[in-house]
Scaffold this motif. Structure first.
Motif, short mmCIF file in Angstrom:
data_model
loop_
_atom_site.label_atom_id
_atom_site.label_comp_id
_atom_site.label_asym_id
_atom_site.label_seq_id
_atom_site.Cartn_x
_atom_site.Cartn_y
_atom_site.Cartn_z
N PHE A 76 0.81 -1.23 0.00
CA PHE A 76 0.00 0.00 0.00
C PHE A 76 0.84 1.28 0.00
CE2 PHE A 76 -3.09 -3.14 1.35
CZ PHE A 76 -4.27 -2.70 0.76
N MET A 77 2.13 1.18 -0.34
CA MET A 77 3.00 2.35 -0.19
C MET A 77 3.05 3.24 -1.43
SD MET A 77 6.55 0.34 -0.49
CE MET A 77 7.79 1.57 -0.59
N SER A 100 7.64 5.22 -6.08
CA SER A 100 7.75 4.63 -4.74
C SER A 100 8.80 3.52 -4.75
CB SER A 100 6.40 4.09 -4.27
OG SER A 100 5.97 3.05 -5.12
N GLY A 101 9.71 3.61 -5.72
CA GLY A 101 10.74 2.57 -5.85
C GLY A 101 12.04 2.97 -5.15
N GLU A 102 13.15 2.45 -5.69
CA GLU A 102 14.46 2.67 -5.05
C GLU A 102 14.85 4.15 -4.99
OE1 GLU A 102 16.29 0.43 -3.38
OE2 GLU A 102 14.52 -0.81 -3.75
N VAL A 103 14.50 4.89 -6.04
CA VAL A 103 14.85 6.31 -6.08
C VAL A 103 14.12 7.06 -4.96
CG1 VAL A 103 14.63 8.44 -7.43
CG2 VAL A 103 15.44 6.35 -8.52
N TRP A 104 12.81 6.79 -4.81
CA TRP A 104 12.03 7.41 -3.73
C TRP A 104 12.64 7.06 -2.37
CZ3 TRP A 104 9.36 4.27 -0.15
CH2 TRP A 104 8.71 4.99 0.86
N LYS A 105 13.00 5.77 -2.22
CA LYS A 105 13.52 5.31 -0.93
C LYS A 105 14.81 6.06 -0.57
CE LYS A 105 12.84 0.65 0.16
NZ LYS A 105 13.24 -0.71 -0.20
N ALA A 106 15.72 6.16 -1.55
CA ALA A 106 17.00 6.83 -1.30
C ALA A 106 16.78 8.31 -1.01
CB ALA A 106 17.92 6.65 -2.50
N PRO A 360 -3.12 10.69 -0.93
CA PRO A 360 -3.61 9.39 -1.41
C PRO A 360 -2.49 8.37 -1.64
CG PRO A 360 -4.61 11.18 -2.65
CD PRO A 360 -3.57 11.80 -1.78
N HIS A 361 -2.78 7.12 -1.37
CA HIS A 361 -1.85 6.03 -1.63
C HIS A 361 -2.30 5.28 -2.88
CE1 HIS A 361 0.30 5.54 2.42
NE2 HIS A 361 -0.38 6.66 2.52
N SER A 362 -1.48 4.30 -3.32
CA SER A 362 -1.99 3.35 -4.31
C SER A 362 -1.32 2.01 -4.06
CB SER A 362 -1.75 3.85 -5.74
OG SER A 362 -0.40 3.72 -6.06
N THR A 363 -1.97 0.96 -4.55
CA THR A 363 -1.40 -0.38 -4.33
C THR A 363 -0.29 -0.62 -5.34
OG1 THR A 363 -3.27 -1.14 -5.65
CG2 THR A 363 -3.39 -1.51 -3.28
N THR A 364 0.76 -1.30 -4.87
CA THR A 364 1.92 -1.56 -5.75
C THR A 364 1.79 -2.92 -6.43
OG1 THR A 364 3.03 -2.46 -3.82
CG2 THR A 364 3.50 -0.15 -4.37
N LYS A 365 0.84 -3.76 -5.95
CA LYS A 365 0.59 -5.05 -6.59
C LYS A 365 -0.82 -5.53 -6.23
CE LYS A 365 3.74 -7.61 -3.58
NZ LYS A 365 3.87 -7.14 -2.26
N ASP A 366 -1.29 -6.60 -6.89
CA ASP A 366 -2.57 -7.20 -6.48
C ASP A 366 -2.44 -7.64 -5.03
OD1 ASP A 366 -3.36 -6.93 -9.07
OD2 ASP A 366 -3.46 -9.07 -9.52
N THR A 367 -3.45 -7.38 -4.24
CA THR A 367 -3.34 -7.79 -2.83
C THR A 367 -4.73 -8.11 -2.26
OG1 THR A 367 -2.39 -7.17 -0.69
CG2 THR A 367 -3.43 -5.40 -1.92
N VAL A 368 -4.72 -8.55 -0.99
CA VAL A 368 -5.97 -8.91 -0.33
C VAL A 368 -6.00 -8.20 1.02
CG1 VAL A 368 -7.32 -10.80 0.66
CG2 VAL A 368 -5.99 -11.18 -1.41
N LEU A 369 -7.11 -7.55 1.34
CA LEU A 369 -7.24 -6.88 2.64
C LEU A 369 -8.57 -7.26 3.25
CD1 LEU A 369 -6.02 -4.77 4.64
CD2 LEU A 369 -7.27 -3.02 3.38
N PRO A 375 -6.91 -4.85 -6.63
CA PRO A 375 -5.93 -4.97 -7.72
C PRO A 375 -4.79 -3.96 -7.61
CG PRO A 375 -7.93 -3.92 -8.52
CD PRO A 375 -8.18 -4.26 -7.07
N LYS A 376 -3.69 -4.21 -8.33
CA LYS A 376 -2.55 -3.28 -8.40
C LYS A 376 -3.01 -1.92 -8.93
CE LYS A 376 2.07 -3.34 -10.61
NZ LYS A 376 2.20 -2.13 -11.37
N ASP A 377 -2.31 -0.88 -8.50
CA ASP A 377 -2.57 0.49 -8.97
C ASP A 377 -3.94 1.05 -8.57
OD1 ASP A 377 -0.10 0.85 -10.17
OD2 ASP A 377 -0.77 -0.09 -12.05
N ARG A 378 -4.54 0.50 -7.54
CA ARG A 378 -5.80 1.06 -7.05
C ARG A 378 -5.50 2.30 -6.20
NH1 ARG A 378 -9.23 -0.15 -9.31
NH2 ARG A 378 -10.59 -1.80 -8.63
#
Ligand code: HEM
Length: 492
Positions: A76-77, A100-106, A360-369, A375-378
């Motif tokens: 959800f990040m 929200s990948g490696e560049v964001w993290k660094a 707002p957030h978005s999902t990075t992959k399909d998931t279950v809550l 789905p991804k990108d929600r």
């Protein structure tokens, strides 16, 4: 929008049907936090609404939000690619861009460490315990003088415009080693028009979800774009000045330390070295941008609660007199010794919930809550306001009552209750300025309240109705008055 099939054994989150094409947009344009809180009572903590044709997941309930943002934090990040966010910091924002990948993290790590260096470090020129304390004490003292002067000259005043200049000066000192006069037009133009930003970045802004609206003329969108452009050019001027006077043996502020990061060739193994230079130095945009409007809004709501609840103001002042006295100025380290004041600040955060949603957030992959398929990108809205007003967590949530956070004998803040107040988000995207923000709100307030008693002049109306946006503001109130409680040593 094609509906993705839901895997066997899982369900799609429930939600209101909405109108064809428009979805639920009409219900959400104003006070979306209230509308979505009402809907969550009917549909539950995991709910799906439609804004235009786009589905949006809305999360409520502290446990569900903790589950998503902390326990399933990686899923959800993300941040959605929203139209209005592309104008923030030229699309390069740490907080608003879709990265929200490696560049964001660094980048997030670099921003956190620069922020820490120029707030927690000892003050070389004063007796203050750290730089943050030095900057806030100075600005708060200035405010005391300013408010007294305004009383002499005008008999009443509107505090927000002075608060915002003082708070902006604190982040300016950290970012740029510079302070502005309260009359400085360059700064005033910037800090007094943040509504132009918070209006458009409010959760549920139709132009983010209905592409057609982007082609229709919109005054608020134009103001928003102009605001972002002005902010960017203001910041670019500061960065240019820093490059021109940069000295590696004298790192003066956050901008210098970010410049140092990108010039330092020894950082070969550091992920920062793989970042483009601009993506390091322009982190100062996020720090400056996030660093004054939020804190000012919190302080301004605090003053509103104080003048409408004089007995609460009195209790804070009694606690200050008992603990700090009248001989010395307050310090950040007094925080642990002032439980009633701490409880007041927590209650201000809870009751106002002035950031009703996170970004707002978005999902990075399909998931279950909670058994629902997401789905991804929600796109995901986190309803912080709902948590802070949830009857399952709080007795009489609409009542403003600092004592709800105190132990029965009033000597301790109940830490667990304090952690239920949701204003800084949670998990991977949690606010990186939280410590600084809590410290600043505390020290500004206690410095003001030690010396001044706030009230509203007779017949002056105080309108506490929140105005919806990324942050909830109140109408400015022109009727503030202060009375000096005693003459502080060193003050003429
Ligand atoms: C993000 C609240 C002050 C820097 C956020 C978020 C919230 C928040 C709710 C979004 C969390 C999410 O999306 O889940 C606040 C409040 C403040 C405050 C209530 C003051 C009372 C500050 C200050 C700074 C700051 C002083 C820095 C100087 C940031 C940054 C992000 C952020 C950079 C983006 C983080 C990311 O996306 O990785 N804040 N904030 N904030 N905040 Fe704050």
């Amino acid at each position: 929008w094609l509906r993705q099939p839901v895997p066997e054994g899982l369900r799609r989150p429930p939600g209101p049907r909405g109108y064809p094409v428009l979805g639920n947009v009409l219900e959400l344009r104003k006070d979306a936090h209230l509308a979505l809180t009402r809907l969550s009572r009917r549909y539950g903590d995991v709910m799906e609404v439609r804004i235009g044709t786009r589905p949006v997941l809305v999360l409520s309930g502290l446990d569900t939000i903790r589950q998503a943002l902390v326990k399933q934090g990686d899923d959800f990040m993300g941040r959605p690619d929203l139209y209005s966010f592309r104008f923030v910091a030229d699309g390069q924002s740490l907080g608003f861009s879709p990265d929200s990948g490696e560049v964001w993290k660094a980048r997030r790590k670099l921003a956190q460490s620069a922020l820490k260096s120029f707030s927690a470090a000892p003050s070389p020129t004063s007796s203050c315990s750290c730089l943050l304390e030095e900057h806030v004490s100075k600005e708060a003292e200035y405010l005391v003088t300013k408010f007294l002067q305004l009383m002499e000259e005008e008999k009443r005043f509107e505090p927000y415009r002075y608060l915002v200049a003082s708070v902006a000066n604190v982040i300016c000192a950290m970012c740029f080693g510079k302070r502005y006069e309260h009359e400085d037009q360059e700064l005033l133009k910037l800090v007094n028009s943040t509504e132009e930003f918070t209006d458009v970045t409010a959760a549920g802004n139709p132009a983010d979800f209905i592409p057609l609206l982007r082609y229709l003329p919109s005054r608020s969108m134009k103001l928003f774009i102009d605001f972002n452009r002005y902010l960017l050019s203001f910041l670019q001027r500061r960065v240019k000045e820093h490059y021109e006077t940069y000295d590696e043996n004298n790192i003066r502020d956050i901008t210098d330390s970010l410049i140092e990061q990108c010039l330092d060739e020894k950082l070969g193994t550091n992920t920062a070295a793989q970042l483009p230079k601009e993506k390091i130095v322009n982190l100062v945009n996020d720090l400056f941008g996030a660093g004054f409007d939020t804190i000012t809004t919190g302080l301004s709501w605090s003053l509103m609660y104080l003048v409408t609840n004089p007995s609460i103001q009195k209790k804070i002042q009694e606690e200050l007199d008992r603990t700090i006295g009248r001989e010395r100025r307050p310090r950040l380290s007094d925080r642990g010794m002032l439980p009633y004041t701490e409880a007041f600040i927590l209650e201000m955060f809870r009751h106002s919930s002035f950031l009703p949603f996170t970004i707002p957030h978005s999902t990075t992959k399909d998931t279950v809550l909670n058994g629902y398929f997401i789905p991804k990108d929600r796109c995901v809205f986190i309803n912080q306001w709902q948590v802070n007003h949830d009857e399952k967590l709080w007795k009489d949530p609409e009542t403003f009552n600092p004592e709800r956070f105190l132990s029965a004998d009033g000597t301790k803040v109940n830490k667990e209750d304090g952690e239920k107040v949701l204003v800084f988000g949670l998990g991977r995207r949690r606010c990186i300025g939280e410590n600084i923000a809590r410290g600043q709100v505390f020290l500004f307030l206690v410095t003001l309240l030690q010396q001044l008693e706030f009230s509203v002049c007779e017949g002056g109306r105080v309108d506490m109705t929140p105005l919806y946006g990324l942050s909830l503001k109140h109408k400015r109130c022109e009727h503030f008055q202060v009375r000096q409680r005693f003459l502080m040593k060193g003050r003429s």
